[in-house]
Design a protein around this motif. Structure first.
Motif, mmCIF file in Angstrom:
data_model
loop_
_atom_site.group_PDB
_atom_site.id
_atom_site.type_symbol
_atom_site.label_atom_id
_atom_site.label_comp_id
_atom_site.label_asym_id
_atom_site.label_seq_id
_atom_site.Cartn_x
_atom_site.Cartn_y
_atom_site.Cartn_z
ATOM 1 N N VAL A 233 0.838 -1.202 0.000
ATOM 2 C CA VAL A 233 0.000 0.000 0.000
ATOM 3 C C VAL A 233 0.875 1.255 0.000
ATOM 4 O O VAL A 233 0.627 2.204 -0.752
ATOM 5 N N HIS A 234 1.904 1.261 0.828
ATOM 6 C CA HIS A 234 2.801 2.419 0.910
ATOM 7 C C HIS A 234 3.475 2.701 -0.423
ATOM 8 O O HIS A 234 3.652 3.860 -0.817
ATOM 9 N N ASP A 235 3.831 1.646 -1.150
ATOM 10 C CA ASP A 235 4.518 1.802 -2.438
ATOM 11 C C ASP A 235 3.570 1.999 -3.608
ATOM 12 O O ASP A 235 4.011 2.101 -4.757
ATOM 13 N N GLY A 236 2.271 2.008 -3.340
ATOM 14 C CA GLY A 236 1.294 2.249 -4.394
ATOM 15 C C GLY A 236 1.056 1.074 -5.311
ATOM 16 O O GLY A 236 0.517 1.237 -6.409
ATOM 17 N N VAL A 237 1.441 -0.121 -4.878
ATOM 18 C CA VAL A 237 1.245 -1.305 -5.715
ATOM 19 C C VAL A 237 -0.227 -1.699 -5.752
ATOM 20 O O VAL A 237 -0.743 -2.159 -6.781
ATOM 21 N N CYS A 238 -0.932 -1.525 -4.640
ATOM 22 C CA CYS A 238 -2.354 -1.851 -4.581
ATOM 23 C C CYS A 238 -3.002 -1.021 -3.487
ATOM 24 O O CYS A 238 -2.319 -0.382 -2.676
ATOM 25 N N ASP A 239 -4.344 -1.029 -3.454
ATOM 26 C CA ASP A 239 -5.036 -0.302 -2.389
ATOM 27 C C ASP A 239 -5.125 -1.178 -1.147
ATOM 28 O O ASP A 239 -4.752 -2.357 -1.149
ATOM 29 N N LEU A 240 -5.617 -0.593 -0.063
ATOM 30 C CA LEU A 240 -5.625 -1.280 1.218
ATOM 31 C C LEU A 240 -6.499 -2.531 1.194
ATOM 32 O O LEU A 240 -6.094 -3.595 1.688
ATOM 33 N N ALA A 241 -7.697 -2.428 0.643
ATOM 34 C CA ALA A 241 -8.596 -3.583 0.622
ATOM 35 C C ALA A 241 -7.970 -4.752 -0.139
ATOM 36 O O ALA A 241 -8.071 -5.912 0.276
ATOM 37 N N THR A 242 -7.310 -4.447 -1.251
ATOM 38 C CA THR A 242 -6.644 -5.495 -2.036
ATOM 39 C C THR A 242 -5.497 -6.105 -1.256
ATOM 40 O O THR A 242 -5.319 -7.331 -1.234
ATOM 41 N N GLY A 243 -4.705 -5.257 -0.597
ATOM 42 C CA GLY A 243 -3.587 -5.763 0.190
ATOM 43 C C GLY A 243 -4.043 -6.660 1.328
ATOM 44 O O GLY A 243 -3.468 -7.734 1.564
ATOM 45 N N VAL A 244 -5.088 -6.250 2.029
ATOM 46 C CA VAL A 244 -5.611 -7.057 3.126
ATOM 47 C C VAL A 244 -6.146 -8.385 2.616
ATOM 48 O O VAL A 244 -5.963 -9.439 3.238
ATOM 49 N N ALA A 245 -6.808 -8.366 1.470
ATOM 50 C CA ALA A 245 -7.346 -9.607 0.903
ATOM 51 C C ALA A 245 -6.243 -10.625 0.617
ATOM 52 O O ALA A 245 -6.478 -11.840 0.683
ATOM 53 N N LEU A 246 -5.041 -10.142 0.322
ATOM 54 C CA LEU A 246 -3.934 -11.053 0.010
ATOM 55 C C LEU A 246 -3.499 -11.887 1.208
ATOM 56 O O LEU A 246 -2.816 -12.902 1.048
ATOM 57 N N VAL A 247 -3.880 -11.459 2.416
ATOM 58 C CA VAL A 247 -3.491 -12.218 3.611
ATOM 59 C C VAL A 247 -4.699 -12.731 4.396
ATOM 60 O O VAL A 247 -4.540 -13.309 5.462
ATOM 61 N N THR A 248 -5.899 -12.533 3.845
ATOM 62 C CA THR A 248 -7.118 -12.973 4.540
ATOM 63 C C THR A 248 -7.988 -13.827 3.608
ATOM 64 O O THR A 248 -7.872 -15.041 3.592
ATOM 65 N N SER A 249 -8.834 -13.179 2.829
ATOM 66 C CA SER A 249 -9.768 -13.924 1.983
ATOM 67 C C SER A 249 -9.063 -14.678 0.866
ATOM 68 O O SER A 249 -9.489 -15.784 0.492
ATOM 69 N N GLY A 250 -7.997 -14.110 0.324
ATOM 70 C CA GLY A 250 -7.274 -14.783 -0.755
ATOM 71 C C GLY A 250 -6.734 -16.133 -0.333
ATOM 72 O O GLY A 250 -7.024 -17.156 -0.969
ATOM 73 N N PRO A 251 -5.930 -16.189 0.737
ATOM 74 C CA PRO A 251 -5.445 -17.494 1.194
ATOM 75 C C PRO A 251 -6.565 -18.442 1.620
ATOM 76 O O PRO A 251 -6.488 -19.649 1.367
ATOM 77 N N ALA A 252 -7.595 -17.908 2.269
ATOM 78 C CA ALA A 252 -8.710 -18.771 2.680
ATOM 79 C C ALA A 252 -9.354 -19.431 1.467
ATOM 80 O O ALA A 252 -9.653 -20.636 1.476
ATOM 81 N N ASP A 253 -9.577 -18.654 0.409
ATOM 82 C CA ASP A 253 -10.156 -19.218 -0.810
ATOM 83 C C ASP A 253 -9.225 -20.252 -1.434
ATOM 84 O O ASP A 253 -9.673 -21.271 -1.980
ATOM 85 N N THR A 254 -7.926 -20.000 -1.376
ATOM 86 C CA THR A 254 -6.955 -20.894 -2.002
ATOM 87 C C THR A 254 -7.006 -22.292 -1.414
ATOM 88 O O THR A 254 -6.901 -23.285 -2.136
ATOM 89 N N VAL A 255 -7.179 -22.385 -0.096
ATOM 90 C CA VAL A 255 -7.171 -23.707 0.538
ATOM 91 C C VAL A 255 -8.563 -24.209 0.890
ATOM 92 O O VAL A 255 -8.722 -25.193 1.606
ATOM 93 N N GLY A 256 -9.594 -23.531 0.393
ATOM 94 C CA GLY A 256 -10.949 -24.040 0.543
ATOM 95 C C GLY A 256 -11.595 -23.787 1.879
ATOM 96 O O GLY A 256 -12.487 -24.544 2.293
ATOM 97 N N LEU A 257 -11.193 -22.715 2.570
ATOM 98 C CA LEU A 257 -11.796 -22.373 3.857
ATOM 99 C C LEU A 257 -12.848 -21.295 3.637
ATOM 100 O O LEU A 257 -12.552 -20.097 3.661
ATOM 101 N N ALA A 258 -14.083 -21.707 3.449
ATOM 102 C CA ALA A 258 -15.147 -20.764 3.115
ATOM 103 C C ALA A 258 -15.706 -20.041 4.335
ATOM 104 O O ALA A 258 -16.502 -19.104 4.178
ATOM 105 N N ASP A 259 -15.308 -20.444 5.535
ATOM 106 C CA ASP A 259 -15.917 -19.891 6.742
ATOM 107 C C ASP A 259 -15.119 -18.762 7.381
ATOM 108 O O ASP A 259 -15.459 -18.288 8.452
ATOM 109 N N ARG A 260 -14.052 -18.297 6.729
ATOM 110 C CA ARG A 260 -13.204 -17.275 7.348
ATOM 111 C C ARG A 260 -12.526 -16.425 6.271
ATOM 112 O O ARG A 260 -12.636 -16.695 5.088
ATOM 113 N N GLY A 261 -11.842 -15.362 6.727
ATOM 114 C CA GLY A 261 -11.088 -14.523 5.806
ATOM 115 C C GLY A 261 -11.802 -13.250 5.399
ATOM 116 O O GLY A 261 -11.229 -12.408 4.720
ATOM 117 N N ARG A 262 -13.071 -13.093 5.820
ATOM 118 C CA ARG A 262 -13.849 -11.899 5.469
ATOM 119 C C ARG A 262 -14.655 -11.428 6.668
ATOM 120 O O ARG A 262 -15.084 -12.239 7.487
#
Length: 415
Positions: A346-375
């Protein structure tokens, strides 16, 4: 209270009762927006309401305008192995090491962690099949404890050249050993760490690493690695057997298979034929792009982002994020780098905050099939983190996990 979504009542569960807590005056980071001055209510470990509010519940904790995000999901952590051996020739009891590392994970905002357990007999990482079984047993036992501070899961890492590792993993998955697995589908990574392959395609990086860690001069390091390559080339016959066994399990849906360190489009195509569903740590843009084209989820390393690039000369994780070719970040070996990577991106302007947070929450949860968390959605697990950023640097102020026994004190309150 006025909320964006209606309160949700979960069906009765046999699971232990979860935490009851409400937070107000927080910045809620959702998938597609950030809600200012928001409130979130968790009842029995489940998000009951989330959104803007004019009147907060009387028991709500004042979040003082901090960011409220879902608990982090780390799909690849080698920290347990490292905690076990904090210094050369020092090995801690496995149960103590896990609880020690659990505290580090929780403090970093991680509420679900997949501990990498290497199934191989090799001195490079001080791994053995006996240790692999011990670590799996320790993880499984701790996960069942009512006072576990995070949700412990297992990432089974198989060295495809190691005959002993294959036999041990086959035995463990066939007998199940009481392992508690996500959706009853084990997460398995097929790996080959031979110098000149995968992560160390350019073995000169590994030669410098060995020279530094073992105190060798350049010629000695080269000879050392030549011997490693020769020894591992003697095990090439096991690769086909291991990959065939993994492919059969993945085809049958009895494992979720990861392709580790893919380097090219051709490797991705071969991985798809083996029913690989996740491309972990792609080393080139070509491999990451082909993975997305073929419908694979991609995972990159958070330390790569924090450091500003790969330590082994591979593609920058930030570049993959900027190209939309990264579905999630994992800590690899350092849990704090997950939020550190969000701050950096976010600091370097690569992505916005929501996108950055998704990379460590909903994104990984979706990757391994955990539908009950990450959001932060109604009905999701009540795993949440209060964090703020000083530029790119994160500070975690509060972590709440769904099955905590006691709700936290209001910030700054005294007993």
């Amino acid at each position: 209270m006025t909320v964006l979504t209606e309160p949700h009542t979960m069906p009765p569960s046999n699971d232990r009762r979860g935490v009851d807590v409400a937070l107000t005056n927080v910045r809620l980071v959702l998938d597609d927006q950030i809600i200012e001055a928001g409130t979130i209510v968790i009842r029995d470990g489940v998000i009951e309401a989330v959104g803007r509010t004019a009147t907060a519940p009387p028991d709500a904790i004042d979040g003082r305008g901090m960011l409220c995000i879902a608990g982090l999901v780390d799909t690849h952590s080698d920290g347990f192995e490292k905690e076990l051996r904090p210094r050369p020739n020092v090995v801690l009891p496995a149960d103590f090491a896990l609880r020690s590392f659990e505290s580090r994970v929780r403090a970093a905002g991680v509420t679900t962690v997949f501990h990498g357990v290497g199934f191989e007999n090799g001195s490079k990482y001080d791994r053995s099949v006996e240790q692999a079984h011990l670590l799996c047993d320790t993880i499984t036992t701790r996960r069942a404890d009512a006072d576990a501070r995070v949700d412990h899961q297992i990432l089974y890492r198989l060295d495809v050249r190691d005959t002993d590792g294959l036999v041990a993993l086959e035995t463990r998955l066939n007998q199940r050993h009481g392992d508690l697995l996500i959706n009853e589908i084990p997460l398995v990574s097929a790996e080959d760490h031979t110098p000149g392959v995968g992560q160390y395609t350019d073995r000169s990086y590994y030669e410098r690493y060995i020279a530094g860690t073992k105190g060798l001069d350049p010629d000695e390091a080269k000879q050392y690695i030549d011997q490693i390559v020769a020894d591992r080339d003697d095990k090439l016959d096991n690769v086909d057997r291991a990959l065939s066994w993994l492919a059969n399990r993945a085809h049958g849906g009895t494992i979720r298979l990861i392709g580790h360190d893919p380097t090219s489009a051709a490797e991705i195509d071969a991985a798809v034929e083996r029913s690989v569903s996740i491309a972990e740590f792609p080393t080139t843009v070509e491999a990451a792009r082909r993975a997305h084209e073929r419908g694979l989820r991609t995972v990159s390393g958070a330390p790569n982002v924090v450091r500003g690039g790969s330590h082994s000369g591979n593609v920058s994780a930030a570049e993959l994020v900027s190209l939309g070719l990264c579905d999630g970040l994992s800590s690899d070996y350092m849990p704090t780098t997950l939020l550190g990577a969000v701050g950096t991106l976010v600091h370097d302007g690569v992505c916005d905050l929501a996108t950055g947070v998704a990379l460590v929450t909903s994104g990984p949860a979706d990757t391994v099939g955990l539908a009950d968390r990450g959001r932060l959605n109604v009905g999701q697990r009540g795993d949440i983190v209060l964090v703020d950023f000083d530029g790119r640097l994160p500070t975690v102020h509060l972590v709440i996990a769904a099955h905590d026994h006691v709700a936290p004190m209001p910030i700054g309150a005294s007993k």
